[in-house]
Design a protein around this motif. Structure first.
Motif: not given
Length: 112
Positions: A11-28
């Protein structure tokens, strides 16, 4: 698992969570098109620059024929999408990019 964690620690760790984005790059299939090496070099230069500017917190190229890389970005998913839409490999059709909303914990880092 050797380290036991209490509910309170979770719970203590969860309270420190901050928003980020994850980008997944895939080959074509266009990965090997004419001029691909030069385009990929510009892609790499741009990502390293975005890392230096703090837009990318973690830059993780992937050695794979399908997945090209994983980026942890410090901007919103909407901003990440705009940033990645301008990527040279994405614009050339060599890569696609999926962006996801995520959370992580300030101070988390890859081991040295």
């Amino acid at each position: 698992m050797s380290t036991m964690v209490t509910d309170e620690q979770i719970q203590q760790l969860a309270a420190t969570a901050k928003p980020f984005s994850v980008a997944l790059l895939s080959w074509t299939p266009e990965r090997h098109m004419d001029g691909a090496d030069a385009t990929e070099l510009e892609h790499q230069r741009r990502l390293v620059s975005l890392r230096a500017d703090g837009v990318i917190a973690i830059l993780c190229p992937v050695v794979s024929e399908t997945l090209a890389g994983v980026l942890i970005m410090t901007v919103s998913p909407e901003a990440a999408r705009v940033v990645m839409d301008d990527d040279p490999c994405v614009q050339a059709g060599m890569m696609t990019c999926e962006v996801y909303s995520a959370a992580s914990f300030p101070g988390d880092a890859l081991p040295a």
